[in-house]
Design a protein around this motif. Structure first.
Motif, PDB file in Angstrom:
ATOM      1  N   GLN A 199       0.827  -1.202   0.000  1.00  0.00           N
ATOM      2  CA  GLN A 199       0.000   0.000   0.000  1.00  0.00           C
ATOM      3  C   GLN A 199       0.869   1.263   0.000  1.00  0.00           C
ATOM      4  OE1 GLN A 199      -3.365  -0.306  -0.508  1.00  0.00           O
ATOM      5  NE2 GLN A 199      -2.683  -2.423  -0.679  1.00  0.00           N
ATOM      6  N   ARG A 200       1.948   1.235   0.770  1.00  0.00           N
ATOM      7  CA  ARG A 200       2.867   2.371   0.823  1.00  0.00           C
ATOM      8  C   ARG A 200       3.500   2.614  -0.547  1.00  0.00           C
ATOM      9  NH1 ARG A 200       5.347   0.745   4.677  1.00  0.00           N
ATOM     10  NH2 ARG A 200       4.467   2.025   6.304  1.00  0.00           N
ATOM     11  N   SER A 201       3.884   1.542  -1.236  1.00  0.00           N
ATOM     12  CA  SER A 201       4.518   1.688  -2.556  1.00  0.00           C
ATOM     13  C   SER A 201       3.554   2.290  -3.581  1.00  0.00           C
ATOM     14  CB  SER A 201       5.055   0.339  -3.050  1.00  0.00           C
ATOM     15  OG  SER A 201       4.009  -0.517  -3.447  1.00  0.00           O
ATOM     16  N   LYS A 202       2.260   2.172  -3.327  1.00  0.00           N
ATOM     17  CA  LYS A 202       1.240   2.755  -4.204  1.00  0.00           C
ATOM     18  C   LYS A 202       0.870   4.173  -3.769  1.00  0.00           C
ATOM     19  CE  LYS A 202      -0.739  -1.712  -5.403  1.00  0.00           C
ATOM     20  NZ  LYS A 202      -1.898  -2.609  -5.304  1.00  0.00           N
ATOM     21  N   GLY A 203       1.540   4.687  -2.732  1.00  0.00           N
ATOM     22  CA  GLY A 203       1.297   6.046  -2.273  1.00  0.00           C
ATOM     23  C   GLY A 203       0.042   6.209  -1.436  1.00  0.00           C
ATOM     24  N   ARG A 204      -0.452   5.135  -0.853  1.00  0.00           N
ATOM     25  CA  ARG A 204      -1.714   5.166  -0.118  1.00  0.00           C
ATOM     26  C   ARG A 204      -1.544   5.403   1.390  1.00  0.00           C
ATOM     27  NH1 ARG A 204      -4.406  -0.120  -3.056  1.00  0.00           N
ATOM     28  NH2 ARG A 204      -4.716   0.881  -5.081  1.00  0.00           N
ATOM     29  N   ILE A 205      -0.331   5.261   1.900  1.00  0.00           N
ATOM     30  CA  ILE A 205      -0.105   5.368   3.345  1.00  0.00           C
ATOM     31  C   ILE A 205       0.765   6.572   3.655  1.00  0.00           C
ATOM     32  CG2 ILE A 205       1.017   4.279   5.336  1.00  0.00           C
ATOM     33  CD1 ILE A 205       0.060   1.607   4.334  1.00  0.00           C
ATOM     34  N   PHE A 206       0.309   7.365   4.606  1.00  0.00           N
ATOM     35  CA  PHE A 206       1.074   8.499   5.120  1.00  0.00           C
ATOM     36  C   PHE A 206       2.019   8.039   6.229  1.00  0.00           C
ATOM     37  CE2 PHE A 206       1.345  11.891   8.361  1.00  0.00           C
ATOM     38  CZ  PHE A 206       2.041  12.842   7.636  1.00  0.00           C
ATOM     39  N   ALA A 207       1.523   7.208   7.149  1.00  0.00           N
ATOM     40  CA  ALA A 207       2.329   6.708   8.264  1.00  0.00           C
ATOM     41  C   ALA A 207       1.627   5.496   8.867  1.00  0.00           C
ATOM     42  CB  ALA A 207       2.496   7.786   9.331  1.00  0.00           C
ATOM     43  N   ASN A 208       2.399   4.688   9.573  1.00  0.00           N
ATOM     44  CA  ASN A 208       1.820   3.561  10.304  1.00  0.00           C
ATOM     45  C   ASN A 208       2.772   3.138  11.420  1.00  0.00           C
ATOM     46  OD1 ASN A 208       3.363   2.256   7.883  1.00  0.00           O
ATOM     47  ND2 ASN A 208       3.153   0.595   9.378  1.00  0.00           N
ATOM     48  N   GLY A 209       2.231   2.411  12.375  1.00  0.00           N
ATOM     49  CA  GLY A 209       3.053   1.887  13.456  1.00  0.00           C
ATOM     50  C   GLY A 209       2.199   1.238  14.528  1.00  0.00           C
ATOM     51  N   ARG A 210       2.876   0.540  15.436  1.00  0.00           N
ATOM     52  CA  ARG A 210       2.179  -0.147  16.522  1.00  0.00           C
ATOM     53  C   ARG A 210       2.221   0.712  17.772  1.00  0.00           C
ATOM     54  NH1 ARG A 210       5.311  -3.044  20.260  1.00  0.00           N
ATOM     55  NH2 ARG A 210       7.543  -2.823  19.886  1.00  0.00           N
ATOM     56  N   PHE A 211       1.310   0.436  18.689  1.00  0.00           N
ATOM     57  CA  PHE A 211       1.311   1.102  19.983  1.00  0.00           C
ATOM     58  C   PHE A 211       2.187   0.290  20.931  1.00  0.00           C
ATOM     59  CE2 PHE A 211      -2.749   2.546  18.139  1.00  0.00           C
ATOM     60  CZ  PHE A 211      -2.493   3.910  18.134  1.00  0.00           C
ATOM     61  N   ALA A 212       3.050   0.957  21.663  1.00  0.00           N
ATOM     62  CA  ALA A 212       4.030   0.291  22.521  1.00  0.00           C
ATOM     63  C   ALA A 212       3.392  -0.535  23.630  1.00  0.00           C
ATOM     64  CB  ALA A 212       4.980   1.332  23.123  1.00  0.00           C
ATOM     65  N   ASP A 213       2.152  -0.233  24.000  1.00  0.00           N
ATOM     66  CA  ASP A 213       1.501  -0.971  25.091  1.00  0.00           C
ATOM     67  C   ASP A 213       0.801  -2.251  24.635  1.00  0.00           C
ATOM     68  OD1 ASP A 213      -0.749  -0.027  23.768  1.00  0.00           O
ATOM     69  OD2 ASP A 213      -1.469   1.191  25.441  1.00  0.00           O
ATOM     70  N   GLY A 214       0.923  -2.606  23.337  1.00  0.00           N
ATOM     71  CA  GLY A 214       0.332  -3.835  22.831  1.00  0.00           C
ATOM     72  C   GLY A 214      -1.137  -3.733  22.454  1.00  0.00           C
ATOM     73  N   TRP A 215      -1.709  -2.546  22.536  1.00  0.00           N
ATOM     74  CA  TRP A 215      -3.125  -2.338  22.257  1.00  0.00           C
ATOM     75  C   TRP A 215      -3.464  -2.620  20.794  1.00  0.00           C
ATOM     76  CZ3 TRP A 215      -5.829   1.404  19.353  1.00  0.00           C
ATOM     77  CH2 TRP A 215      -7.199   1.529  19.649  1.00  0.00           C
ATOM     78  N   GLY A 216      -2.526  -2.413  19.909  1.00  0.00           N
ATOM     79  CA  GLY A 216      -2.748  -2.598  18.473  1.00  0.00           C
ATOM     80  C   GLY A 216      -1.869  -1.633  17.705  1.00  0.00           C
ATOM     81  N   GLY A 217      -2.383  -1.091  16.617  1.00  0.00           N
ATOM     82  CA  GLY A 217      -1.604  -0.169  15.807  1.00  0.00           C
ATOM     83  C   GLY A 217      -2.493   0.813  15.084  1.00  0.00           C
ATOM     84  N   MET A 218      -1.854   1.674  14.302  1.00  0.00           N
ATOM     85  CA  MET A 218      -2.585   2.688  13.553  1.00  0.00           C
ATOM     86  C   MET A 218      -1.951   2.842  12.174  1.00  0.00           C
ATOM     87  SD  MET A 218      -3.447   6.659  14.537  1.00  0.00           S
ATOM     88  CE  MET A 218      -1.754   7.232  14.496  1.00  0.00           C
ATOM     89  N   VAL A 219      -2.791   3.020  11.188  1.00  0.00           N
ATOM     90  CA  VAL A 219      -2.353   3.314   9.821  1.00  0.00           C
ATOM     91  C   VAL A 219      -3.077   4.586   9.396  1.00  0.00           C
ATOM     92  CG1 VAL A 219      -2.202   2.501   7.444  1.00  0.00           C
ATOM     93  CG2 VAL A 219      -2.158   0.841   9.323  1.00  0.00           C
ATOM     94  N   ILE A 220      -2.342   5.521   8.844  1.00  0.00           N
ATOM     95  CA  ILE A 220      -2.963   6.729   8.301  1.00  0.00           C
ATOM     96  C   ILE A 220      -2.889   6.627   6.779  1.00  0.00           C
ATOM     97  CG2 ILE A 220      -2.924   9.242   8.178  1.00  0.00           C
ATOM     98  CD1 ILE A 220      -1.640   9.183  10.978  1.00  0.00           C
ATOM     99  N   TYR A 221      -4.068   6.443   6.189  1.00  0.00           N
ATOM    100  CA  TYR A 221      -4.187   6.322   4.737  1.00  0.00           C
ATOM    101  C   TYR A 221      -4.483   7.680   4.112  1.00  0.00           C
ATOM    102  CZ  TYR A 221      -4.479   1.203   4.876  1.00  0.00           C
ATOM    103  OH  TYR A 221      -4.214  -0.134   5.027  1.00  0.00           O
ATOM    104  N   LYS A 222      -4.103   7.820   2.838  1.00  0.00           N
ATOM    105  CA  LYS A 222      -4.403   9.011   2.045  1.00  0.00           C
ATOM    106  C   LYS A 222      -5.331   8.597   0.907  1.00  0.00           C
ATOM    107  CE  LYS A 222      -0.135   9.535   0.854  1.00  0.00           C
ATOM    108  NZ  LYS A 222       1.120  10.038   0.279  1.00  0.00           N
ATOM    109  N   SER A 223      -6.439   9.322   0.771  1.00  0.00           N
ATOM    110  CA  SER A 223      -7.384   9.027  -0.309  1.00  0.00           C
ATOM    111  C   SER A 223      -8.402  10.154  -0.398  1.00  0.00           C
ATOM    112  CB  SER A 223      -8.105   7.704  -0.037  1.00  0.00           C
ATOM    113  OG  SER A 223      -9.042   7.426  -1.051  1.00  0.00           O
ATOM    114  N   GLU A 224      -9.104  10.225  -1.498  1.00  0.00           N
ATOM    115  CA  GLU A 224     -10.219  11.159  -1.628  1.00  0.00           C
ATOM    116  C   GLU A 224     -11.518  10.521  -1.161  1.00  0.00           C
ATOM    117  OE1 GLU A 224     -10.121  14.291  -2.209  1.00  0.00           O
ATOM    118  OE2 GLU A 224      -8.001  14.346  -2.690  1.00  0.00           O
TER     119      GLU A 224
END
Length: 86
Positions: A30-55
């Motif tokens: 997805q990143r190689s297609k320019g769809r992701i601004f940023a992503n990462g996991r939460f240090a406390d193990g809760w899960g993660g977050m992805v910030i996508y770019k789209s119209e």
């Protein structure tokens, strides 16, 4: 261009670990297609977050629902349009 914050909350830690490589490869694609601004996991193990770019929120929902973590029910997701301030 709009930004969408997608929270991937933990449902099943074993499934999450088992499908981690597949999930990361999907995000890299997805990143190689320019769809992701940023992503990462939460240090406390809760899960993660992805910030996508789209119209279109519908397009982002389609991408998220094709994430191996979501398909394999390792994580659930919550999505919100994010108005980024720089």
């Amino acid at each position: 261009m709009k930004y969408y914050a997608v929270f991937l909350t933990m449902l099943d830690q074993e499934k999450s670990q088992a499908h981690r490589d597949e999930h990361l490869a999907y995000l890299e694609e997805q990143r190689s297609k320019g769809r992701i601004f940023a992503n990462g996991r939460f240090a406390d193990g809760w899960g993660g977050m992805v910030i996508y770019k789209s119209e279109s929120i519908d397009q982002v929902q389609e991408w998220v629902e094709n994430d191996p973590y979501v398909i394999r029910k390792a994580r659930r997701y919550e999505m919100h349009e994010w108005e980024m301030v720089i």
